[in-house]
Design a protein around this motif. Structure first.
Motif, mmCIF file in Angstrom:
data_model
loop_
_atom_site.group_PDB
_atom_site.id
_atom_site.type_symbol
_atom_site.label_atom_id
_atom_site.label_comp_id
_atom_site.label_asym_id
_atom_site.label_seq_id
_atom_site.Cartn_x
_atom_site.Cartn_y
_atom_site.Cartn_z
ATOM 1 N N GLY A 35 0.813 -1.215 0.000
ATOM 2 C CA GLY A 35 0.000 0.000 0.000
ATOM 3 C C GLY A 35 0.838 1.252 0.000
ATOM 4 O O GLY A 35 1.753 1.410 -0.817
ATOM 5 N N ILE A 36 0.549 2.168 0.932
ATOM 6 C CA ILE A 36 1.204 3.475 0.923
ATOM 7 C C ILE A 36 2.706 3.330 1.186
ATOM 8 O O ILE A 36 3.158 2.376 1.818
ATOM 9 C CB ILE A 36 0.563 4.442 1.935
ATOM 10 N N HIS A 63 -0.992 -16.042 1.552
ATOM 11 C CA HIS A 63 -1.028 -14.740 0.887
ATOM 12 C C HIS A 63 0.206 -13.916 1.252
ATOM 13 O O HIS A 63 0.766 -14.049 2.342
ATOM 14 C CB HIS A 63 -2.297 -13.974 1.277
ATOM 15 N N LEU A 64 0.582 -13.016 0.338
ATOM 16 C CA LEU A 64 1.822 -12.252 0.473
ATOM 17 C C LEU A 64 1.871 -11.431 1.760
ATOM 18 O O LEU A 64 2.931 -11.274 2.369
ATOM 19 C CB LEU A 64 1.993 -11.337 -0.747
ATOM 20 N N ASP A 65 0.722 -10.903 2.185
ATOM 21 C CA ASP A 65 0.712 -10.080 3.392
ATOM 22 C C ASP A 65 0.796 -10.918 4.669
ATOM 23 O O ASP A 65 0.791 -10.372 5.778
ATOM 24 C CB ASP A 65 -0.514 -9.158 3.427
ATOM 25 N N HIS A 66 0.912 -12.243 4.519
ATOM 26 C CA HIS A 66 1.085 -13.137 5.668
ATOM 27 C C HIS A 66 2.361 -13.977 5.581
ATOM 28 O O HIS A 66 2.826 -14.463 6.610
ATOM 29 C CB HIS A 66 -0.134 -14.054 5.817
ATOM 30 N N THR A 332 -0.853 -3.809 -7.680
ATOM 31 C CA THR A 332 0.439 -3.364 -7.153
ATOM 32 C C THR A 332 1.599 -3.823 -8.018
ATOM 33 O O THR A 332 2.729 -3.370 -7.845
ATOM 34 C CB THR A 332 0.643 -3.901 -5.718
ATOM 35 N N GLY A 333 1.344 -4.721 -8.958
ATOM 36 C CA GLY A 333 2.389 -5.234 -9.838
ATOM 37 C C GLY A 333 1.808 -6.303 -10.741
ATOM 38 O O GLY A 333 0.590 -6.455 -10.843
ATOM 39 N N GLY A 334 2.675 -7.062 -11.407
ATOM 40 C CA GLY A 334 2.207 -8.180 -12.203
ATOM 41 C C GLY A 334 1.719 -7.805 -13.597
ATOM 42 O O GLY A 334 1.798 -6.661 -14.038
ATOM 43 N N ARG A 335 1.154 -8.821 -14.289
ATOM 44 C CA ARG A 335 0.771 -8.690 -15.692
ATOM 45 C C ARG A 335 -0.356 -7.674 -15.914
ATOM 46 O O ARG A 335 -0.466 -7.095 -16.989
ATOM 47 C CB ARG A 335 0.315 -10.048 -16.234
ATOM 48 N N VAL A 354 -12.368 -7.085 -7.692
ATOM 49 C CA VAL A 354 -13.091 -8.213 -7.085
ATOM 50 C C VAL A 354 -12.605 -8.547 -5.680
ATOM 51 O O VAL A 354 -12.845 -9.637 -5.178
ATOM 52 C CB VAL A 354 -12.990 -9.472 -7.980
ATOM 53 N N GLY A 355 -11.931 -7.617 -5.020
ATOM 54 C CA GLY A 355 -11.448 -7.909 -3.670
ATOM 55 C C GLY A 355 -11.067 -6.645 -2.936
ATOM 56 O O GLY A 355 -11.184 -5.530 -3.461
ATOM 57 N N TYR A 356 -10.570 -6.818 -1.722
ATOM 58 C CA TYR A 356 -10.195 -5.689 -0.878
ATOM 59 C C TYR A 356 -9.048 -4.911 -1.516
ATOM 60 O O TYR A 356 -8.090 -5.498 -2.025
ATOM 61 C CB TYR A 356 -9.783 -6.164 0.515
ATOM 62 N N GLN A 357 -9.150 -3.599 -1.491
ATOM 63 C CA GLN A 357 -8.125 -2.711 -2.049
ATOM 64 C C GLN A 357 -7.497 -1.916 -0.905
ATOM 65 O O GLN A 357 -8.121 -1.019 -0.351
ATOM 66 C CB GLN A 357 -8.735 -1.773 -3.099
ATOM 67 N N ALA A 358 -6.289 -2.266 -0.545
ATOM 68 C CA ALA A 358 -5.636 -1.642 0.607
ATOM 69 C C ALA A 358 -5.306 -0.177 0.350
ATOM 70 O O ALA A 358 -5.104 0.248 -0.799
ATOM 71 C CB ALA A 358 -4.357 -2.403 0.971
ATOM 72 N N GLU A 359 -5.237 0.576 1.424
ATOM 73 C CA GLU A 359 -4.905 1.997 1.354
ATOM 74 C C GLU A 359 -3.580 2.190 0.623
ATOM 75 O O GLU A 359 -2.596 1.512 0.892
ATOM 76 C CB GLU A 359 -4.795 2.550 2.776
ATOM 77 N N GLY A 360 -3.582 3.127 -0.338
ATOM 78 C CA GLY A 360 -2.355 3.464 -1.047
ATOM 79 C C GLY A 360 -2.100 2.650 -2.300
ATOM 80 O O GLY A 360 -1.180 2.964 -3.051
ATOM 81 N N THR A 361 -2.890 1.607 -2.547
ATOM 82 C CA THR A 361 -2.687 0.811 -3.757
ATOM 83 C C THR A 361 -3.374 1.465 -4.949
ATOM 84 O O THR A 361 -4.282 2.282 -4.790
ATOM 85 C CB THR A 361 -3.242 -0.614 -3.578
ATOM 86 N N ARG A 362 -2.963 1.081 -6.158
ATOM 87 C CA ARG A 362 -3.614 1.616 -7.350
ATOM 88 C C ARG A 362 -5.087 1.224 -7.367
ATOM 89 O O ARG A 362 -5.937 2.007 -7.808
ATOM 90 C CB ARG A 362 -2.920 1.097 -8.610
#
Length: 451
Positions: A35-36, A63-66, A332-335, A354-362
């Motif tokens: 995110g930010i 998941h990446l955040d874990h 945040t990245g990828g294809r 289709v999912g949660y969008q964390a603060e600061g992400t595109r």
């Protein structure tokens, strides 16, 4: 016993909680901050507790955040064991390798095009760093008691978030600690309902959607409407999606719509190499989800699977309308960046979140109506339609989280609300007290609590 809140507090990313006993330290999850910028920069800071002094990691899911900080934990001296379920090990290996590859590619691109403030730009960790994590994994079946020390043991129990995801019941110093990890919806399209805890002295509960209820809309109809509307105007539907579980959920819904002839016969593309590999994890672990092997095979048959970047370029420049599912879920990245660079400035196209969008992400910026978005150092005007299909979240909403607490046989001494932005966590805190009379609190990043 001391609890160190080193991540996943005041934010939905960077989950890291250390349980410090007399002679042992147990780390619950080891995620990346996303995110930010101020949060992302924490990934390059040393851990407040020396990694070499941590004896065990208990990993709730992949998941990446874990799990995304594990390569740095190992690189900085961790020598212990990482306990997880079989699907979590498979998924974590894929996630970490993909994360490292993206970081290497973006650092290389930044150095070639000189859009980074750092000279040279360097990845947070490399593919080789990610591969060094694998020998530390120890696979554990759910609901099996595992002894860590003479007076400390734990067990996993399913949390329904993604394949292999589990909550943790930890027994130490005559106390029972429950770590929810991420809790899925009670009526998820693919996952079985979460198992609920029966008792716990201290509970660490996620609060991602602590202030929200998922709409009770017909998700299938929503997806149908978005696809038909976009294709009818000659546009493309771009679906940024988390490679684990969300890609498969969206695939399932689109497959159902095609079976019923409710959407047109255009190209349906999966462009996430990791998402494609996760389909193998689905096939390897049928007890963890609702699809049988025949359904998995039939569903996959209707999609064009893209792995080579050359095929990505060909798909992008194909002028025929299409539906593309590509990682990453929060952009945040990828294809998905390659598709949006080409399509975000054209009003006939649709970006379906289709999912949660964390603060600061595109993804969050698009959701909040940003007029322009930045990719690789350049700004692009946002002319495409941006829509959110909320019912597809892999996180339970406020009702699901309250329901997860409903089978506790006695009042816990304290509930700590983690993995949520402050407003969501504080709203859930109030709701828990009003519903059950349980005392809940929202810890601060870096806080140490003695229990």
């Amino acid at each position: 016993m001391k609890i160190h809140f080193l991540g996943g507090t005041g934010t939905v990313t960077g989950s890291k909680t250390v349980v410090e006993l007399n002679e042992n330290r147990i780390l619950i999850d080891c995620g990346l901050f996303q995110g930010i910028k101020s949060l992302r920069e924490l990934n390059r800071q040393p851990l407040a507790i020396e990694p070499s002094t941590i004896d065990f990691v208990l990993l709730t899911h992949g998941h990446l955040d874990h799990c995304g900080w594990l390569p740095l934990l190992v690189k900085n001296g961790f020598k212990g064991k990482i306990f997880c379920t079989a699907p979590t090990k498979q998924i974590s290996k894929l996630i970490l390798a993909d994360s490292a590859k993206i970081q290497e590619e973006e650092a290389s691109k930044a150095n070639q095009e000189h859009f980074s403030k750092h000279n040279p730009a360097e990845p947070l960790y490399t593919v080789a760093d990610a591969e060094r994590v694998t020998p530390f994994f120890r696979v554990i079946e759910p609901n099996l008691e595992v002894k860590l020390t003479d007076d400390c043991y734990f067990k996993f129990f399913p949390s329904a978030h993604i394949l292999g995801a589990c909550s943790i019941e930890l027994h130490a110093e005559e106390k029972t600690l429950i770590f929810s990890g991420d809790v899925g919806q009670d009526d998820d399209v693919l996952m079985h309902p979460p198992q609920k805890p029966k008792s716990g002295d201290y509970i660490f509960l996620e609060s991602t959607y602590g202030n929200r209820l998922h709409p009770q809309n017909d998700v299938l109809f929503e997806v149908e409407k978005i696809i038909n509307t976009t294709i009818s105007r000659g546009g493309n539907v771009i679906i940024p999606s988390f490679a684990v579980e969300r890609v498969q959920t969206v695939m399932y819904l689109i497959w159902q719509l095609r079976l019923q002839n409710r959407i047109p016969n255009v190209s349906y593309i999966i462009d996430t190499p990791m998402g494609i590999r996760v389909l193998d994890v689905f096939n390897d672990n049928p007890k963890w989800h609702k699809l049988n092997p025949h359904e998995c095979e039939e569903m996959c048959r209707m999609f064009t699977m893209i792995s080579d970047y050359e095929d990505t370029i060909n798909a992008i420049y194909d002028k025929r309308p299409k539906v593309v599912i590509a990682a990453s879920g929060m952009i945040t990245g990828g294809r998905v960046l390659s598709y949006l660079e080409r399509y975000i400035d054209k009003p006939e196209n649709t970006v379906m979140l289709v999912g949660y969008q964390a603060e600061g992400t595109r993804g969050r910026k698009l959701l909040e109506g940003a007029k322009e978005v930045k990719f690789y150092g350049k700004f692009y005007p946002v002319e495409a339609e941006v829509v959110l299909v909320e019912g597809l979240s892999a996180h339970g909403d406020q009702k699901d989280l309250l329901n997860w607490l409903s089978e506790l046989k006695q009042k816990p001494q304290k509930i700590f609300l983690v993995h949520g932005e402050n407003e969501a966590a504080d709203t859930l805190r109030t709701k828990i007290f009003d519903t059950y009379g349980f005392d809940a609190t929202v810890p601060l990043l870096g806080q140490v609590v003695e229990i």
